[in-house]
Each structure stands twice: as structure tokens, then as C-alpha cells.
Design a protein around this motif. Structure first.
Motif, short mmCIF file in Angstrom:
data_model
loop_
_atom_site.label_atom_id
_atom_site.label_comp_id
_atom_site.label_asym_id
_atom_site.label_seq_id
_atom_site.Cartn_x
_atom_site.Cartn_y
_atom_site.Cartn_z
N SER A 77 16.10 79.82 8.06
CA SER A 77 15.90 79.34 9.00
C SER A 77 16.71 80.55 9.98
O SER A 77 17.18 79.22 11.96
N PRO B 286 13.75 76.98 13.55
CA PRO B 286 13.81 76.77 14.47
C PRO B 286 12.81 75.84 15.90
O PRO B 286 12.91 74.98 16.54
N PHE C 280 16.30 73.78 6.37
CA PHE C 280 16.81 74.83 7.40
C PHE C 280 18.26 74.72 7.17
O PHE C 280 19.27 73.18 6.69
N ASN D 223 23.89 74.58 13.84
CA ASN D 223 23.31 74.04 14.78
C ASN D 223 22.16 73.03 13.91
O ASN D 223 21.24 72.65 14.61
N HIS E 253 18.64 70.88 15.31
CA HIS E 253 17.68 71.25 15.18
C HIS E 253 17.02 69.24 14.55
O HIS E 253 16.21 69.01 15.07
#
Ligand code: NDP
Length: 327
Positions: free
Chosen positions: A71, A76, A92, A97, A101
Motif C-alpha cells: 500500500s 498508489p 489499499f 489516503n 487513491h
């Protein structure tokens, strides 16, 4: 016709997906894609390994790519990139985030008419669904997640970066007393320290100062400073013998009171007890790969989270059979 699956990244999850596909009869594995030299990859089922670039020539051979990279650095970049050419599923798990993403994968999927399903696994993933169900059904209540007992790879890595440490394994353990309080309907907010303790098994270099190492671990901000942390120094042999597995799991607990005088306590508890975190996470990824394939056939392009995928898309049986069998 079977759903044709590719794996990007051959680590714990990549191997897990290879295993899981072998007992899902509606699916077949086409290949493993790696950034390492494919000739150095020996897959368990003798499925061929290819370079990441080779995938571009196999767009018509693969229905869904399961992204199994890390991850922090891999997903990403890789998930939005592969979404330009394939339907994609990933795990992920950097919670803060996820919106960013999601947006990048969504943009790629919409531009190329593909389906992406991101942040699939158990947390985020199945635990997220349980939190949503709890809040939807009992909005006046309180949801608490407890993790463990299990190996936290991020925390184990953080200990390995301490000077003088050769290797380490960190277990996250829920505090039973707090778990019992929440189960009994106590809706208080508990601190990190009240909910979990962190137990560390550490192998040090010859001559390293154990006192300094212990203090450095226990005061490490974000990782250990906010928790009761126990450090055990062990030999390399003990670490190899007793700490090689990757167990994990946890509990999502939602409690609320109903009734005009709040006289009735309602408790929802969803528990996972996993011998192998990656093999279980891979099982979830494969079910969502089936969903991605079906959503793409229905032209429901774009990115989705587990919240936006109806359960019926996950199961190999038809909805008619499911209504008969499982309702
Ligand atoms: P690994 O570290 O085992 O693998 C990550 C990548 O590293 C692989 O895809 C592979 O890419 C590369 N790699 C693996 N082994 C080697 C090696 N021996 N030498 C060099 N490179 C190697 O990670 P996991 O599979 O355990 O986990 C992947 C991610 O899954 C984690 O980062 C975590 O965020 C997420 N996860 C999510 C969960 C959830 O519930 N949502 C639960 C568990 C994990 P390549 O083949 O291209 O070199």
C-alpha cells in the motif's frame, strides 16, 4: 467461460490469490506479473510469470487484474496505471489516503471504461461493511474496532529500523477488560492505550544496548508511545521457530440502546480469527474480482469501494439460487 484473472505482484497476497483461485471453479489464473526478473519467480502452481510491461500485450486475455503490491509505494502507482487497460481490484489500506487513491483509480477507470474496486480485504473491507451496517441500523449507538491478536507488519518494520535491531515481530493484542466493557454495552470512548497493547519480540545485533533499544521502541511516536508496550529480547532461532506465521483478526462491536426508556441493550459483534492474514485477504480480493467482472459486463464503469458493491455480485451462484439457499 471462466473469469480470467491476472496477479500483479507476487508477495504474500500474490501467493494467496494463486491459492484461492485454485478452489474457485468459475475462475482461472492466466499469469503473475512482477517487476522482478520473471525467470527468478517460481510460482507454486507453475503459472507463468511475466514482466509488468508484458501485461499490455495481454489485454484481451485477462478479465480482472488483482493488484497485490504494497500500500505504501506500489498500489498508489500501479492501480491507476493498470486501470487504464484492465478491470482492477486492490487492498489499499492506508486509511487516510483512501479518498485520494479512489479518485485516481476512478478517473482512470472512467476514461478507459473499466471497473476498479479498491481497499478490499478485511480492514479496510469486511470490517468497514460491519461498521456501516451497525451505524445504519443503530445510528444512536457506538462502534468500536479491536484488532488482534495479530502481527502488525508496519509496526514490525518500524522496530527493524531501530539501530542495533536485527529482526522483530510485533503483535497487537486487544485488552480483554475493555473488550468486555464494550460487549456489556459501555458506550464510552476508550483511549488507544485502553484498547490495545503491543508486544514485541526483538532480535538484536551482538553488543547492542538492549536498554536503549527498549526505550527507543517504547517512546516511538505514532507507533508505540501511546500504548502499553512490552519488549521481549529473543534469539534469532526463537524468532524463526515461534514467530513465522502471520495470524491476525479482530472484532467490530456495535452497541446501542433502544426502547423509549433506552431499556434494551443491542450488541452486534463481528469477529475474525485468522491463522493467515494474507490468505484470508486474498480470499476477499478474489470474491471482489468476480464482482468487478460482473459490474464491467453491466457497463457499471468507474471505481467502487466495498460499500458500493451489492453482496450478490460476490457469490458464484445466481441471485435466484441465493434467494432459495441463503435468505
Ligand atoms: P509483500 O511485502 O509480501 O509483497 C508486496 C510486493 O513486494 C509484492 O507484490 C512483490 O512485488 C514484492 N515482493 C514480495 N516478495 C518479494 C521478495 N522476496 N523480493 C522482492 N520483492 C518482493 O506484501 P503483502 O502481500 O503481505 O501485502 C500487500 C499489501 O496488502 C500490504 O501493503 C497491505 O497494505 C495490504 N493488506 C491489506 C489488508 C486489508 O485488509 N485491506 C490486509 C493485509 C494486507 P513484485 O513481484 O512486483 O516484486
Amino acid at each position: 467461460m471462466k473469469i480470467r484473472v491476472g496477479i500483479v505482484g507476487y508477495g504474500n497476497l500474490g501467493k494467496g490469490v494463486e491459492n484461492v483461485i485454485s478452489y474457485n471453479e468459475d475462475m482461472e489464473l492466466v499469469g503473475v506479473f512482477t517487476r522482478r526478473d520473471p525467470s527468478t519467480i517460481k510460482t507454486k502452481t507453475n503459472i507463468p510469470a511475466y514482466t509488468l510491461e508484458d501485461a499490455q500485450n495481454m489485454k484481451d486475455d485477462i478479465d480482472v487484474m488483482i493488484l497485490c503490491g504494497g500500500s505504501a509505494k506500489d498500489l498508489p502507482e500501479q492501480t491507476p496505471l493498470f486501470a487504464k487497460s484492465f478491470n482492477v481490484v486492490d487492498s489499499f489500506d492506508t486509511h487516510a489516503n483512501i479518498p485520494e487513491h479512489f479518485k485516481r483509480v476512478d478517473d482512470a477507470c472512467r476514461a478507459s471504461n473499466h471497473v476498479g474496486i479498491v481497499s478490499v480485504g478485511w480492514d479496510p473491507g469486511l470490517f468497514s461493511l460491519q461498521r456501516l451496517y451497525g451505524e445504519a441500523i443503530l445510528p444512536q449507538g457506538n462502534v468500536q474496532t479491536f484488532w488482534g491478536k495479530g502481527v502488525s507488519q508496519g509496526h514490525s518494520d518500524a522496530i527493524r529500523r531501530v539501530e542495533g535491531v536485527k529482526d522483530a515481530r510485533q503483535y497487537t493484542i486487544p485488552i480483554q477488560e475493555t473488550l468486555d466493557k464494550v460487549r456489556s454495552g459501555n458506550n464510552s470512548e476508550f483511549t488507544a492505550r485502553e484498547k490495545h497493547l503491543r508486544e514485541c519480540y526483538v532480535v538484536v545485533e551482538d553488543g547492542a544496548d538492549k536498554k536503549v533499544i527498549e526505550e527507543t521502541i517504547k517512546t516511538m511516536p505514532n507507533y508505540f508511545a501511546d500504548y502499553e508496550t512490552i519488549v521481549h529480547f529473543i534469539s534469532e532461532e526463537e524468532l524463526q521457530r515461534d514467530h513465522q506465521g502471520l495470524p491476525h483478526g479482530g472484532v467490530v462491536l456495535h452497541t446501542a440502546n433502544t426502547g423509549f426508556d433506552n431499556e434494551h441493550k443491542q450488541v452486534i459483534e463481528y469477529k475474525l480469527d485468522l491463522d493467515s492474514n494474507p490468505e484470508f485477504t486474498s480470499s476477499v480480493l478474489v470474491a471482489y474480482a468476480r464482482a468487478a467482472y460482473r459490474l464491467a459486463n453491466e457497463k457499471q464503469f468507474g471505481c467502487k469501494s466495498v460499500f458500493e458493491v451489492a453482496p450478490v455480485y460476490l457469490h458464484a451462484s445466481s441471485v435466484e439460487e441465493l434467494r432459495k439457499k441463503l435468505l
